[in-house]
Design an enzyme around this catalytic site. Structure first.
Site, PDB file in Angstrom:
ATOM      1  N   ASP A  65       0.891  -0.967   0.164  1.00  0.00           N
ATOM      2  CA  ASP A  65       0.082  -0.098  -0.438  1.00  0.00           C
ATOM      3  C   ASP A  65       0.838   1.109   0.089  1.00  0.00           C
ATOM      4  O   ASP A  65       1.454   1.943   1.114  1.00  0.00           O
ATOM      5  CB  ASP A  65      -1.104   0.083   1.212  1.00  0.00           C
ATOM      6  CG  ASP A  65      -1.788  -0.558   1.007  1.00  0.00           C
ATOM      7  OD1 ASP A  65      -3.159  -1.027  -0.322  1.00  0.00           O
ATOM      8  OD2 ASP A  65      -2.433  -1.888   2.308  1.00  0.00           O
ATOM      9  N   LYS A 169      -8.586  -0.484  -6.229  1.00  0.00           N
ATOM     10  CA  LYS A 169      -9.664  -0.217  -5.452  1.00  0.00           C
ATOM     11  C   LYS A 169     -10.397   0.853  -4.923  1.00  0.00           C
ATOM     12  O   LYS A 169     -10.315   1.853  -5.215  1.00  0.00           O
ATOM     13  CB  LYS A 169      -8.103  -0.956  -4.545  1.00  0.00           C
ATOM     14  CG  LYS A 169      -7.426   0.512  -3.784  1.00  0.00           C
ATOM     15  CD  LYS A 169      -6.607   0.088  -2.730  1.00  0.00           C
ATOM     16  CE  LYS A 169      -5.098   1.031  -2.663  1.00  0.00           C
ATOM     17  NZ  LYS A 169      -4.526   0.411  -1.425  1.00  0.00           N
ATOM     18  N   HIS A 182     -12.808  -1.992   8.082  1.00  0.00           N
ATOM     19  CA  HIS A 182     -11.640  -2.846   9.434  1.00  0.00           C
ATOM     20  C   HIS A 182     -12.072  -2.993  10.631  1.00  0.00           C
ATOM     21  O   HIS A 182     -11.918  -3.400  11.388  1.00  0.00           O
ATOM     22  CB  HIS A 182     -10.192  -2.004   9.663  1.00  0.00           C
ATOM     23  CG  HIS A 182      -9.213  -1.582   8.079  1.00  0.00           C
ATOM     24  ND1 HIS A 182      -9.506  -0.468   7.527  1.00  0.00           N
ATOM     25  CD2 HIS A 182      -7.913  -2.013   7.834  1.00  0.00           C
ATOM     26  CE1 HIS A 182      -8.797  -0.374   6.396  1.00  0.00           C
ATOM     27  NE2 HIS A 182      -7.653  -1.296   7.280  1.00  0.00           N
ATOM     28  N   ASP A 253      -9.605  -7.385  -0.940  1.00  0.00           N
ATOM     29  CA  ASP A 253      -8.878  -6.642   0.170  1.00  0.00           C
ATOM     30  C   ASP A 253      -8.784  -7.612   1.528  1.00  0.00           C
ATOM     31  O   ASP A 253      -9.207  -8.171   1.128  1.00  0.00           O
ATOM     32  CB  ASP A 253     -10.029  -5.687   0.862  1.00  0.00           C
ATOM     33  CG  ASP A 253      -9.653  -3.799   1.359  1.00  0.00           C
ATOM     34  OD1 ASP A 253      -8.295  -4.306   1.211  1.00  0.00           O
ATOM     35  OD2 ASP A 253     -10.097  -3.268   2.203  1.00  0.00           O
TER      36      ASP A 253
END
Length: 317
Positions: A65, A169, A182, A253
């Site tokens: 990332d 994404k 998350h 993800d």
């Protein structure tokens, strides 16, 4: 074959530990598809990645990332502004400004190549249409789908020209959420027409531009399917593959995120839905065991595994 479907976490700060390093080497010998890189010092990480690539029969995906440049992850590398800051700084109607953008993306690309990252997980193509979005926010270029698309395509074009695997994404669009995936599963209550006009638009344009991979968001979009996008055959196979004609790599993800905590047998559901790469599960061995059992029972066909492996090997070649 099953290990090839997995990209597992690699903590650069831990590679000086012989136990940690040996575990990574063991995964490479088992055929792990690749690693997603977090942290570490530039020279140490570069050397370790080179070692791993030298002992593998099939090249490894090294993902990271790096939305704010390689310095976002690696000590001693360069940090760049985030995507929203880039959008604010660049005038796409000004030749010199556009040249600055190209130079910056090329700098990120060459620094990635130098360290050994071949799959930068950029650009973020989410349209940040919800001002309360706690996780996309300044990671998005804009709340305007056209601006997101133009800047995203600039990244995709430049990264792909340097031989890197760009990654759009988080499909089908994580911009209109007020929940961090998350922590729990965000719900997007839009009509399909609204999705098409706003959230899907940058991804449709990215596919035309030639993006090599697309990451799925852990988001629930009832206009398409009640299942989260990363588990949904309607999202992955029907929409992304068939309707939009995407032939590249589809990856989840991170599978250690809490958005999917209510679901069991996640890896099997993902592969059946059309996923090629399972990103960042907690443990590779347990994923392989689950997929092996699912294949043995007929829950997953070997043809499904083979199709994913074929695409993976094509991009690695």
């Amino acid at each position: 074959k099953l290990y090839q479907l997995i990209i597992i976490r690699l903590d650069g700060k831990n590679i000086s530990s012989s136990t940690y390093a040996e575990h990574a080497v063991e995964l490479v010998r088992k055929g792990i598809g690749g690693f997603i890189l977090f942290g570490g010092k530039k020279d140490e990480v570069k050397s370790f990645i080179a070692t791993l690539q030298s002992i593998t029969e099939i090249p490894l995906f090294i993902a990271s990332d790096i939305e704010r440049g390689v310095g976002q992850q690696i000590d001693g590398a360069t940090t760049f502004p985030g995507q929203m800051a880039v959008a604010a700084a660049i005038d796409r109607h000004n030749f010199d400004s556009v040249k600055v953008l190209g130079d910056a993306i090329r700098a990120v690309a060459h620094e990635s190549i130098d360290i050994g990252i071949n799959m930068p997980l950029v650009p973020v193509l989410d349209v940040n249409s919800n001002p309360d979005n706690p996780i996309i926010c300044t990671r998005a270029f804009s709340d305007n789908p056209e601006v997101v698309s133009w800047l995203g395509n600039a990244y995709i074009n430049t990264l792909e020209k340097t031989g890197l695997i760009s990654c759009a994404k988080h499909f089908p669009g994580h911009g209109d959420t007020a929940i961090d995936s998350h922590i729990s599963l965000p719900l997007i209550l839009k009509s399909f027409r609204e999705l098409n006009d706003t959230d899907l638009f940058p991804f449709i344009e990215a596919i035309k531009t030639g993006v090599s991979s697309i990451m799925l968001g852990h988001i629930s979009v009832p206009a398409i399917d009640d299942l989260p996008a990363s588990l949904s055959k309607k999202v992955i196979t029907d929409l992304l593959r068939i309707e939009l004609g995407f032939e590249g790599l589809v990856l989840t993800d991170a599978l250690n995120m809490h958005a999917l905590k209510e679901f069991k047998n996640v890896p099997s559901i993902c592969i059946n839905a059309g996923v090629d790469i399972l990103l960042h599960p907690a443990d590779a061995g347990s994923v392989v065991k689950e997929l092996k059992d699912a294949t043995a029972s007929g829950e997953i066909t070997e043809a499904k595994i083979d199709a994913a492996v074929k695409r993976i090997l094509k991009y690695k070649a």
